[in-house]
Design a protein around this motif. Structure first.
Motif, mmCIF file in Angstrom:
data_model
loop_
_atom_site.group_PDB
_atom_site.id
_atom_site.type_symbol
_atom_site.label_atom_id
_atom_site.label_comp_id
_atom_site.label_asym_id
_atom_site.label_seq_id
_atom_site.Cartn_x
_atom_site.Cartn_y
_atom_site.Cartn_z
ATOM 1 N N TYR A 1 9.763 -1.472 -1.943
ATOM 2 C CA TYR A 1 8.581 -1.327 -2.795
ATOM 3 C C TYR A 1 8.541 0.029 -3.493
ATOM 4 O O TYR A 1 9.085 1.021 -3.014
ATOM 5 C CB TYR A 1 7.306 -1.552 -1.969
ATOM 6 N N THR A 2 7.818 0.041 -4.617
ATOM 7 C CA THR A 2 7.732 1.260 -5.423
ATOM 8 C C THR A 2 6.268 1.694 -5.543
ATOM 9 O O THR A 2 5.357 0.942 -5.180
ATOM 10 C CB THR A 2 8.248 0.989 -6.842
ATOM 11 N N GLU A 3 6.075 2.870 -6.065
ATOM 12 C CA GLU A 3 4.707 3.367 -6.292
ATOM 13 C C GLU A 3 3.943 2.421 -7.211
ATOM 14 O O GLU A 3 2.742 2.202 -7.045
ATOM 15 C CB GLU A 3 4.759 4.773 -6.898
ATOM 16 N N GLU B 1 0.862 -1.187 0.000
ATOM 17 C CA GLU B 1 0.000 0.000 0.000
ATOM 18 C C GLU B 1 0.903 1.243 0.000
ATOM 19 O O GLU B 1 2.049 1.173 0.439
ATOM 20 C CB GLU B 1 -0.838 0.052 1.279
ATOM 21 N N LEU B 2 0.303 2.358 -0.406
ATOM 22 C CA LEU B 2 1.078 3.601 -0.500
ATOM 23 C C LEU B 2 1.715 3.983 0.844
ATOM 24 O O LEU B 2 2.854 4.455 0.893
ATOM 25 C CB LEU B 2 0.151 4.718 -0.991
ATOM 26 N N SER B 3 0.972 3.733 1.940
ATOM 27 C CA SER B 3 1.487 4.134 3.260
ATOM 28 C C SER B 3 2.689 3.288 3.695
ATOM 29 O O SER B 3 3.324 3.579 4.696
ATOM 30 C CB SER B 3 0.381 4.033 4.309
ATOM 31 N N ASP C 1 4.269 -0.821 -7.407
ATOM 32 C CA ASP C 1 3.838 -1.989 -6.627
ATOM 33 C C ASP C 1 2.560 -1.665 -5.852
ATOM 34 O O ASP C 1 1.646 -2.485 -5.763
ATOM 35 C CB ASP C 1 4.924 -2.401 -5.613
ATOM 36 N N ALA C 2 2.530 -0.438 -5.278
ATOM 37 C CA ALA C 2 1.355 -0.039 -4.500
ATOM 38 C C ALA C 2 0.147 0.133 -5.408
ATOM 39 O O ALA C 2 -0.966 -0.282 -5.069
ATOM 40 C CB ALA C 2 1.644 1.249 -3.731
ATOM 41 N N ALA C 3 0.374 0.722 -6.574
ATOM 42 C CA ALA C 3 -0.746 0.942 -7.501
ATOM 43 C C ALA C 3 -1.354 -0.390 -7.925
ATOM 44 O O ALA C 3 -2.559 -0.513 -8.115
ATOM 45 C CB ALA C 3 -0.256 1.720 -8.723
ATOM 46 N N LEU D 1 5.395 2.904 1.759
ATOM 47 C CA LEU D 1 6.611 3.303 1.032
ATOM 48 C C LEU D 1 7.568 4.149 1.859
ATOM 49 O O LEU D 1 8.755 4.193 1.585
ATOM 50 C CB LEU D 1 6.245 4.036 -0.264
ATOM 51 N N GLN D 2 7.036 4.819 2.896
ATOM 52 C CA GLN D 2 7.879 5.662 3.756
ATOM 53 C C GLN D 2 9.021 4.849 4.374
ATOM 54 O O GLN D 2 10.089 5.368 4.637
ATOM 55 C CB GLN D 2 6.969 6.296 4.837
#
Lengths: 383, 340
Positions: free
Chosen positions: B71-73, B61-63, B75-77, B65-66
């Motif tokens: 992981y990359t954007e 998930e996007l949260s 992967d989250a998308a 990546l911090q």
């Protein structure tokens, strides 16, 4: 714990049932119908007694018409697949459990035709609809006696007499009625009847059976391990051996026999009367709470000891979880394995219904506590 | 012939050629591919641990990546399972290492299969129950494991080796009632420097154990990065420890772990924690308030956000909505409610 999920399995059994299971395991641990020694014979006697009690309760002409298996689902599958012949037409109803509807859906995909008759919540399937649906290829009529979702009662005897007149085998799913309702397979025109040992018959889980009228010879689902007729290359044609492959659940059947003894001693009418008193109280109590929608026959109609409802603005699973977690009351929520019934009721969106099912051992105070809990939950949810 | 890529590590005296050969011949299993797991996997694969298997039940998930550095954007998308995204990236880093992603929940039923051949286990989980299970397995099979935990700016790590004190000696019997701080990375947040620090310390201990070093840390290291606090907590063997002394297991070989049961008629699971608990609804509501819509009702706490939706009941059970798998449901419970 207030147990009101008796439609799933009876939560309490007579003391004699517990004792019989224990005694069978300790003292009669032979394999029935195999060896000739004392404990094998003792186990065989338990099975014979269970068969006899089932035959007495259901009005079977001969105990050999009763075969035992692990549950109602297996019995229904045995009956349906055992009777199905190529190109057959089968009549059923929208009230069925998926132990009926899934085998029929499978058969439909295999080229059989299936007519699903509509049902009214108040009165079930109209027997005239059954008569009208019969074709020359019709080879089986299968109906539930009592809906496990709504408690709707089908007119089994009326449908049975139509089936008998047309010469079509009639299979009844008695999951919710065996032990709680007067059933007489001969009087009611029933050719096959599937029943659970662990619900109203007050036996242990893992027991169930199938009544098959003498003369009908379903193909077995499983073959071998009958104990008898070992010299035959194929499954014997003699009943119940034909349908009883593998060692039976002797301790379970010992408990089942005691459960039926209890029912016969108490009287089915008395059991029905007691359950109906509780159901009527629940019906009236829940009807008076705003935001509750009941899915069950309305006042004045015959109904089994099962009723379903939804709470406005709440998911059924949440209501059941609150009842368990905060009130120590056990009920079931969801689709109750009967998806077509929920399509008919329009309750798929709310995650099915909450189902409450009192049994013979429930007290009026259990029903009172239940109605009060629902009233509280509805009020708290609105605030 | 040892590849050139490990030359800097071989020049380091405590590893050398012999140590590198030992690493290349080792199998490490990482449990959890969140922040700690990403850092551990990255370092272990680059260090040339020959066989790295990692287990996780969740999706990117996007949260994440911090701090979840693999992981990359994209992967989250795509909501990729973390283990598959991680495997793809790490295979591009070191194609010599055998990388084995395992998507799903680690439990007593599959632990033998998932831990087969392991020389060491790295704990990168977010829950106590899985740690107890890992500990029991490692005691029974004499496998070393390295514990790590991180929330906010506070972290801990310790290495548990066969014969020494075990996790249970330190944290008490798994059945003991514990309230827990209830803090999770979702509710209390976490610094990415903390997770990187804890995981790097874990991997350092792992490298020592795998190369047979005598310098393995014997205590538990506690750290508070924001308030500048680092100190060791001594680990002592409990002479009456149910796990490492009496070999009485609560999770290993039993079905007593947290259960996830499909809710009939809904795309949801009911989570039944292995022990009853009584969550503090008000405190949890405060912690969750920034993450989504929280309502405290008479009988349950209701939480809704785009990434999770659940109803938590007073006995600690919860219905996790919009969960396609048991693993996802357990993961939401651990992440938002915690204390499993």
């Amino acid at each position: 714990m207030i147990y009101l999920d008796n439609a799933a399995t009876s939560g309490r059994k007579p003391e004699s049932v517990y004792r019989a299971v224990d005694r069978a395991l300790r003292e009669c641990s032979g394999n029935p119908g195999r060896s000739g020694h004392a404990v094998s014979l003792a186990a065989g006697k338990i099975v014979s007694d269970a068969r006899l009690q089932c035959a007495r309760l259901l009005g079977a002409a001969d105990p050999s018409e009763i075969s035992f298996g692990p549950n109602t689902t297996t019995a229904l599958n045995t009956a349906i697949y055992g009777i199905a012949r190529e190109g057959m037409h089968i009549i059923t109803s929208a009230l069925e459990h998926n132990s009926v509807s899934r085998p029929l859906e499978h058969l439909r995909k295999c080229g059989h035709t299936v007519t699903v008759l509509p049902a009214s919540v108040d009165t079930g399937v109209d027997p005239d609809d059954v008569r009208r649906a019969i074709r020359k290829e019709t080879g089986l009529i299968v109906m539930t006696h009592i809906s496990n979702v709504t408690g709707t009662v089908n007119e089994i005897a009326a449908i049975g007499s139509i089936a008998r007149e047309a010469g079509i085998p009639f299979l009844v799913d008695a999951a919710q009625s065996a032990g709680a309702r007067s059933i007489d397979v001969q009087r009611d025109g029933i050719d096959m009847l599937a029943f659970p040992g662990h619900k109203s018959l007050l036996g242990p889980q893992g027991t169930g059976g199938l009544y098959v009228r003498t003369g009908l010879l379903p193909e077995p689902l499983t073959r071998g391990g009958t104990g008898s007729f070992s010299e035959f290359p194929e499954q014997p044609t003699r009943m119940p051996d034909r349908l009883e492959s593998g060692t039976l659940n002797v301790p379970g059947l010992a408990g089942l026999a005691e459960g039926i003894h209890f029912i016969l001693d108490t009287g089915v009418t008395e059991i029905h009367k007691n359950e109906d008193r509780l159901r009527t109280f629940l019906y009236e109590g829940l009807s008076a709470i705003p935001g509750i929608r009941l899915y069950t026959p309305s006042a004045g109609h015959d109904a089994g000891s099962v009723l379903s409802f939804t709470v406005s603005g709440m998911e059924s699973a949440e209501v059941a979880m609150i009842l368990d977690a905060a009130f120590d009351i056990a009920v079931r929520s969801g689709l109750h394995c009967a998806p077509y019934a929920h399509s008919m009721l329009g309750t798929i969106g709310s995650g099915g219904t909450v189902r409450v099912s009192p049994g013979y051992f429930n007290e009026m105070s259990d029903a009172e506590a239940f109605v009060e809990a629902i009233r509280t939950i509805v009020q708290e949810n609105a605030s | 012939m040892i590849p050139e890529r490990y030359s800097r590590q071989i020049r380091y005296a405590h590893i050398g050629e012999k140590g590198q050969e030992m690493l290349l011949a080792s199998t490490v299993v990482i449990v959890g591919m969140g922040a700690l797991g990403c850092v551990s996997a990255n370092e272990l694969v680059r260090a040339g641990v020959g066989h790295v298997r990692f287990i996780d039940r969740d999706l990117v998930e996007l949260s994440n990546l911090q701090r979840q550095v693999l992981y990359t954007e994209a992967d989250a998308a795509e909501s990729l399972p973390k283990v598959f995204a991680a495997a793809d990236h790490l295979r591009a880093v070191n194609s010599d290492v055998e990388i084995e992603p395992e998507f799903g929940d680690l439990n007593s039923g599959n632990i033998d299969a998932l831990f087969r051949g392991a020389d060491l286990i790295v704990d990168a989980t977010d829950n106590l129950e899985t740690r107890y299970l890992i500990n029991e397995y490692c005691v029974e099979h004499s496998v070393p494991w390295v514990y790590g935990g991180a929330v906010g700016s506070e972290g801990m790590t310790a290495a548990f080796v066969p014969g020494g004190p075990c996790f249970c000696c330190f944290s008490g019997h798994p059945n003991a009632s514990r309230q827990g701080s209830g803090r999770t990375c979702s509710s209390a947040g976490v610094l990415n420097t903390l997770t990187a620090t804890v995981a790097s310390l874990q991997v350092t201990e792992a490298l020592k154990i795998l190369t047979g070093s005598a310098s393995v840390r014997k205590d538990l290291l506690y750290m508070e990065l924001w308030d500048n606090d680092f100190y060791p907590i001594p680990l002592e063997k409990n002479p009456d420890c149910p796990v490492c002394v009496h070999h009485r297991y609560t999770y290993l070989g039993t079905a007593s772990g947290t259960q996830a049961i499909s809710v009939c008629g809904k795309n949801a699971y009911q989570i039944l924690p292995s022990a009853r608990r009584s969550p503090d609804f008000q405190a949890l509501a405060e912690r969750l308030s920034g993450l989504g819509e929280v309502k405290v009702k008479a009988y349950y706490l209701e939480f809704d956000s785009p990434s999770a939706s659940f109803r938590l009941f007073k006995d600690g059970r919860a219905i996790i909505n919009n969960a396609d798998t048991e693993g996802r449901a357990k993961s939401v419970y651990s992440e938002y409610i915690g204390g499993l």
